[in-house]
Design a protein around this motif. Sequence first.
Motif, PDB file in Angstrom:
ATOM      1  N   ASN A 237       0.857  -1.136  -0.195  1.00  0.00           N
ATOM      2  CA  ASN A 237      -0.050   0.130   0.090  1.00  0.00           C
ATOM      3  C   ASN A 237       0.882   1.358  -0.174  1.00  0.00           C
ATOM      4  O   ASN A 237       1.471   1.555   0.876  1.00  0.00           O
ATOM      5  N   THR A 239       0.318   4.289   0.176  1.00  0.00           N
ATOM      6  CA  THR A 239       0.086   5.367   0.667  1.00  0.00           C
ATOM      7  C   THR A 239       0.252   5.378   2.400  1.00  0.00           C
ATOM      8  O   THR A 239       0.458   6.231   2.813  1.00  0.00           O
ATOM      9  N   GLU A 240       0.754   3.962   2.692  1.00  0.00           N
ATOM     10  CA  GLU A 240       1.272   3.641   3.946  1.00  0.00           C
ATOM     11  C   GLU A 240       2.758   3.764   3.955  1.00  0.00           C
ATOM     12  O   GLU A 240       3.531   3.003   3.086  1.00  0.00           O
ATOM     13  N   ARG A 374       1.651  10.507   3.486  1.00  0.00           N
ATOM     14  CA  ARG A 374       2.844  10.608   3.517  1.00  0.00           C
ATOM     15  C   ARG A 374       3.596  11.876   2.893  1.00  0.00           C
ATOM     16  O   ARG A 374       4.750  12.081   3.402  1.00  0.00           O
TER      17      ARG A 374
END
Length: 575
Positions: A237, A239-240, A374
Motif C-alpha cells: 500500500n 500510501t502507507e 506520507r
Amino acid sequence: MFEFIYSKAIAKGYKKVIRRQYDKKADLIPLLWTEHCIECAAPTCYATCKRYKRRSDGNCIRIVGGVSPIITDEGLGAEVEFRTWAKIESQLNIKPIKSKTYSLLYCSISAFGRFFRGLATLVSNTPIQRFIDAGWFSYRQKVINAFTKKRTPIHALSLHGKLKNKQQETTLLVDVKSASKHLFRESIQVPLGDSEFSVPIPSYASAEELHFINIHPANAEEHIALTFEYLELEPTNKTEGKKVKCVIWDLDNTLWKGVLIEDSNVEVNSQFVELIKRLDRSGIVNSIASKNDKEQVVDKLKALGIDEYFIFNKINWNPKSINIGKTIEQMNINPNTIVFVDDNPFERNEVSLRYPSITCIDPSEILSFSTCKRFNTIVTEDSQKRRSTYKMMESLKEEEDNWTGNIDDFLLSCRIKANLSKPTEETLPRCYELLQRTNQLNASGRRLSLDEVTELVNSIGADAYVLRSSDKFGDYGIVGFLIVDKSGDIPCITDFVISCRVANKKIEPTLVNYLAKKYRGNVLFNYKKTNRNGPMFALIDELKMERITNKDGVDVYSCSYNEHYPQIVILEEFS
C-alpha cells in the motif's frame, strides 16, 4: 500461512478461523511457512552436525515441537520456538491469489498434509518416510503454483507480520535467496510484548530458478520462542509508510512529453512543475535520475526556470538504480523516504529490485499519490530552507570529487575532530541505538540488548567509549560506540560501531590505532563477517591487522600501534 504437519498440537475449528481471517482480505501472495535450517545440507549433514537432533521421521528438529498452531485475535497464528540455526522458509512466488481461494486451498493442503504425515509415521523405514514427505512437498508447491499461473506478477510487495514476544528483545532477519545466491536481507527489531512490522520485498521472478524467503534470528545461536499472529506477503500500500523526504524524477515522457534528444521542443507538464514547487515549499526536496545528455538537460531546465529546484541530479546513461544509490549515499537518507517517478516499468522494476523500500510510481499516479498522508509535513522556516541546506552538502561533495590533490590532504583541510568519553546515563540509549541500527560499520554484528550494554558499560572488566565527531562543516554528535574487554592477557575490542555519516574520514583507523597505543602497544579486534559489514573490513586492511584465530565464528585480529599512521584526525579523550 504455516505448515503444522510436524506439530503435535491441533487447533480445533481452524477452518472457520481461517475463513474469518482471510475471506474479506484483498489478494495475497501464497506462502506456506515450514521449518528449516540456515546451514542445511540434509540428510548428509545429519552424520556430522553436532546440532542434529532426530525427529520421529529421521529429519532434524529445527523448530521445537514443530511449527505449532495457535488461535489469536488475528486468526490462526503459530508458536515458533527457534533452535540454534533454525529458520522458517517458504517458496517465493510473486503472483497473487484471491484471499478466499487462498483460505480454501490452505485448508485442503493442511488436510492432505496431515494424511501424508500420518502415512509416513506408519512406515518404519526412514528413507521411505523422507520420500513421502518430499513427494508431498513437491505436490503442494505444484498445486499452489497452478492457482497463480495465469495471474499477473506484483512488483510492489511487503511482508506484513504481527508478533508477540514474551522472552527478550531480539532481531530477526528476512532473507530472499535463490538456489545459487543470496539476494536480499533486512532486519526486524522485535521488542518485548506485541509488535508489528512491514518489510518491502524485492519482486524476484524467474521461470528458470526458484526463489525462497525465510526468517530467522540474527544471532544464529539464539534459542527463542515467538508467536507469529500474522505473517503474509501482500501488495504494498504505497500510501502507507514513512514520510517522503525526496522525490526523484525521470524526465523523458515523465516531467515532459517526448524525448529531449529527439526533439528540443518537448512540452513540460505544468501540473508536475507546480507539484515540484509545492513539495519544495513543504520541505520535500526534488532530484533527477534520467538517461539523457546532461548539457542539453541543464539548458532545458534553465529555459523552463526550474533548474534551481533539483539537487544531486544524476543525468547520464548509467542504470538508474546505481544513480539513485549514489543520491541516497550523498543525501544520507533512508530509501523508504524516497519516491521515484518514471514512465518505464522496466526502470521502476530495476530500481525496486535493488531498493525494495523505494516507492516507484508511474507519472499518471503521482498527482493523486502526492495528496496522501506520507506527504503531509509541518511547514517551518527550517523546512523551507531544506533545499538550500542540501545545496550546501552538494557543493561540499563536489569539492571533494574535484579535489586534485591527495585525499589525505583534503581530509586534513576538513579539520576533522573526534573525541572519546565514557558513556553516561544520558548517552547510553544512543550507544544502544547504534548497536541496533548500524549494519555496514558494525565489526561484530552483535545486537546487544540495552541491559547487556548497561552491564558491560558498568563492568570493571571492560572499558566502553562513546565517540563524537565534528569538522569544519559542522558537529555530527555521537557517531560511534565501542567496548574493550580487558579480561584477557591482551585487551580486545569486542564491539565497534560507527555511523555511516562519518565513514571514510580516517576516524575508524585513527581510533583503533590510538587504543592500540593506550593498551601498551597492542589490542585485539573482533570481526564477524555479515552480508552487510564488508566496509568494516577495510579498517583491518588499513591498519594491516593480522588474523590470529577464530573463536565461535568470530575472527580475532591483532593490531599493533603504528606510530607512523597519518595524523589526519585530531583525537582527544575525556574522562
